[in-house]
Design an enzyme around this catalytic site. Structure first.
Site, PDB file in Angstrom:
ATOM      1  N   ASP A 271       0.820  -1.216   0.000  1.00 12.10           N
ATOM      2  CA  ASP A 271       0.000   0.000   0.000  1.00 12.10           C
ATOM      3  C   ASP A 271       0.855   1.268   0.000  1.00 12.10           C
ATOM      4  O   ASP A 271       1.876   1.347   0.699  1.00 12.10           O
ATOM      5  CB  ASP A 271      -0.871  -0.025   1.265  1.00 12.10           C
ATOM      6  N   GLU A 313       0.901  -0.485  -5.050  1.00 10.54           N
ATOM      7  CA  GLU A 313      -0.140   0.528  -5.231  1.00 10.54           C
ATOM      8  C   GLU A 313       0.487   1.914  -5.295  1.00 10.54           C
ATOM      9  O   GLU A 313       0.921   2.455  -4.289  1.00 10.54           O
ATOM     10  CB  GLU A 313      -1.149   0.481  -4.080  1.00 10.54           C
TER      11      GLU A 313
HETATM   12  C1  GLC Z   1      -4.058   3.535  -0.176  1.00 13.18           C
HETATM   13  C2  GLC Z   1      -5.439   2.940   0.010  1.00 13.18           C
HETATM   14  C3  GLC Z   1      -6.351   3.987   0.567  1.00 13.18           C
HETATM   15  C4  GLC Z   1      -5.797   4.468   1.879  1.00 13.18           C
HETATM   16  C5  GLC Z   1      -4.335   4.916   1.742  1.00 13.18           C
HETATM   17  C6  GLC Z   1      -3.684   5.087   3.086  1.00 13.18           C
HETATM   18  O1  GLC Z   1      -4.055   4.557  -1.098  1.00 13.18           O
HETATM   19  O2  GLC Z   1      -5.918   2.443  -1.201  1.00 13.18           O
HETATM   20  O3  GLC Z   1      -7.650   3.489   0.728  1.00 13.18           O
HETATM   21  O4  GLC Z   1      -6.575   5.539   2.353  1.00 13.18           O
HETATM   22  O5  GLC Z   1      -3.568   3.982   1.056  1.00 13.18           O
HETATM   23  O6  GLC Z   1      -3.413   3.840   3.670  1.00 13.18           O
END
Ligand code: GLC
Length: 632
Positions: A271, A313
């Site tokens: 993430d 991500e």
């Molecule tokens: C990523 C997740 C999102 C979250 C962020 C902080 O972007 O997809 O939902 O708010 O990380 O963890």
């Protein structure tokens, strides 16, 4: 078959050493550059080495067998049979046991990869949808226990479904044990985070930092009067950024990663990876050290748990995103998957504009035809908002004004723009940049909510076509298509979040409705026509995808210029021939000359999705509103 981890004369230890040798340099060359000058480097080296060995000793025999299988079939995740599905455990089936009972449903959709949205123990109260993790080694008690989790991953594995979980590496909840110790003053744990006694450094960093949640979490630092420190909090106040410049964080997080791998996780969704390295005077996003750390994490995983792949991500512009799939020195060594944010944004942009020129330009210019050991996660919607990541340069290249186009898209999908078919809500309006992101489900953004409210059969049919065209696009473009829970039955926006105190401030809950199993039943019984058409359509798309070998993600994707702004067209180039995929982004009829399609490699003027002829070689291929064709 031989016992799980018994490969004749090759012992477990030998296997480990072979894999360590394979990835040794990928790991240590990065760690030496990152931490070699650190006074504790030697201690760190020994501790990490021990941790890798220990994790291997603890790795269950059936997972070691899976490791072997994946070593032999390294393209397993690129195959056209792969289809993903992201779900919230509680919203899908109450808890983990409930999920285990719904695997037939997932199978019926062709799902081979299921992302359990954040399921590790979150902080109490608002936890940013679970992304504020208190304990990486425990399951959210509301969903079940670690034993339940292992049972579900084993059941999934037995059905040919790989489980994906979030590995939140940029921050922990402020209630995590490390954070509690830091708060209490333990200097070793204070060094796990980024803490400052006064605002001098935070103020200097702020000059070049951006805002992720400008509305409800402005600023990137939080002052805590009780222990008199500023803490780096990029996201929400309760999410404390980890200090990855401290090798101890690499060690701790590697242990967590391997712990999860040993519970049966096959895809780790790393993430918010762009934020893990901080450098004064920059946005502190996608610094070169991020890629070094990610390569090292990847290498550690390949040594101990090669069955596991990494999804990174990074929701950023194309040029910034590609390195997460390994570019330059990291080629083939970093993420195996990354979200194709541009494809998603361009899909919604072209739908609103009824014009594909920007899409064709962006996808045709910025992305290489193939990637090493990696592919995209393609998607239309996910649990997050849509940010209009269109650069001013790309807009200008097709005669658009960047800020005006982005404003148009926000207004269109909020539903305000005259003639808009969509219904959504704004997310995090930033008055300084004019940036306004959008929330809403696939179906509501594609027009079904307004069309059903107006009981307009043509509008309903158009909305269904947009949903099906989008899924046919992500199923063929190259990568693993990810279906977002409920989109397969065209779930509409859930306005109920406004009255949930922990959610009301965050419009992303608009598109996180509970799974509606009655709607599934009606869809299957034919008593909900829209849901039924979408569900049957998606099942067909993913079944057809699995049957078209050319769609293997290792085959090149070549975006084609048609000169027709209604159409987005690409060819998948396989050694056995091409598949030409055509999408009409407008609600008007158009056509392409059949001879042109043949020139581009379409050998058979038959649509593999509908299994129907599309025209004859001498004439034209007529394309109805929102047509989608896959021609071999
Ligand atoms: C990523 C997740 C999102 C979250 C962020 C902080 O972007 O997809 O939902 O708010 O990380 O963890």
């Amino acid at each position: 078959m031989a016992a799980a981890s018994d490969c004749g004369t090759v012992s477990d230890d030998t296997l480990f050493e072979l894999r360590y040798a394979r990835s040794h340099d990928d790991l240590w060359s990065m760690l030496e550059r990152l931490y070699g000058a650190h006074p504790d480097f030697e201690t760190f080296r020994v501790a990490l080495d021990d941790s890798l060995r220990e994790a291997w000793r603890e790795r269950p025999a059936d997972l070691k067998l899976l490791d072997l299988r994946r070593d032999l079939e390294p393209d397993w995740f690129q195959r056209p049979g792969m289809t993903g599905y992201a779900l919230y455990i509680d919203r899908f089936a109450d808890n983990l046991k409930g999920v285990a009972e719904r695997l037939d449903y997932l199978k019926s959709l062709g799902v081979t990869y299921v992302h359990f949205m954040p399921c590790l123990k979150p902080r109490p109260g608002d936890s940013d949808g679970g992304y504020s993790v208190m304990d990486y080694r425990a399951i959210n008690p509301a969903y079940g226990t670690m034993a339940d989790f292992e049972a579900v991953t084993a059941a999934c594995r037995a059905r040919g479904i790989s489980v994906c979980v979030d590995f939140v590496i940029n921050h922990t909840a402020k209630e995590h044990a490390w954070a509690e110790k830091a708060r209490a003053g333990d200097p070793a744990y204070r060094d796990y985070y980024l803490m400052f006694e006064d605002h001098d450094l935070p103020g200097r960093y702020e000059k070049t930092l951006l805002e992720v949640f400008p509305d409800n979490a402005p600023g990137n630092f939080t002052w805590y009067a009780d222990f008199e420190r500023w803490v780096w909090t990029t996201f929400n106040e309760h999410q404390w950024d980890l200090n990855w410049a401290n090798p101890q964080i690499f060690l701790e997080m590697t242990r967590v990663m391997l712990f999860l791998a040993n519970r049966g996780v096959e895809i780790l969704r790393l993430d918010a990876v762009a934020f893990i390295w901080k450098r004064m005077g920059t946005r502190c996003q996608s610094e070169p050290e991020c890629h070094m750390l990610l390569q090292a994490l990847r290498a550690a995983c390949r040594i101990v748990a090669p069955a596991v792949i990494h999804l990174e991500e990074a929701i950023v512009s194309p040029a910034e995103m590609l390195p997460y799939l390994g570019r330059g020195e990291h080629d083939g060594k970093e993420g195996n998957l990354a979200y194709h944010n541009s494809l998603m944004v361009q899909f919604w942009s072209a739908l609103a504009a009824r014009d594909t020129q920007l899409m064709t330009h962006v996808l045709g210019t910025h992305f290489p035809p193939t990637l090493t050991n990696a592919t995209y996660a393609t998607y239309l919607r996910c649990h997050d908002d849509i940010g209009w990541a269109v650069t001013d340069e790309d807009a200008a290249a097709v005669g658009l004004n960047g800020p005006m186009h982005r404003t148009f898209l926000s207004d269109f999908y909020e539903g305000d723009f005259p003639g808009s078919f969509a219904k959504g809500e704004p997310f995090q309006f930033n008055p300084e940049t004019g940036d306004k992101r959008i929330s809403g489900t696939c179906a509501s953004l594609a027009g079904l909510e307004k069309a059903e409210a107006g009981a307009d059969p043509t509008a309903i049919a158009r909305a269904i076509d947009r949903i099906l065209m989008g899924h046919a696009l992500i199923a063929s473009y190259g990568g693993i298509p990810l279906v977002y829970m409920g989109d397969e039955i065209a779930l509409l926006n859930d306005y109920g979040y406004h009255s949930v105190p922990d959610h009301a401030h965050d419009s992303r809950w608009l598109h996180r409705p509970r799974m509606d199993w009655d709607r599934v039943a009606r869809a299957e019984a034919g008593t909900d026509a829209a849901a039924g058409q979408v569900l049957a359509g998606l099942r067909r798309i993913f079944a057809r995808r699995a049957a078209v070998p050319e769609l293997h993600a290792g085959n090149a994707t070549e975006v084609l210029q048609t000169g027709n702004a209604a159409l987005f067209v690409f060819a998948r180039r396989a050694p056995t021939g091409s598949v030409v995929c055509v999408f009409n982004f407008t609600e008007t009829w158009t056509a392409i000359p059949a001879s042109w399609a043949v020139q581009q490699g379409a050998r058979n003027l038959r649509d593999m999705l509908s299994d129907a002829p599309v025209g004859d070689a001498g004439g034209v291929i007529p394309l109805p509103p929102y047509a989608r064709l896959w021609m071999r």
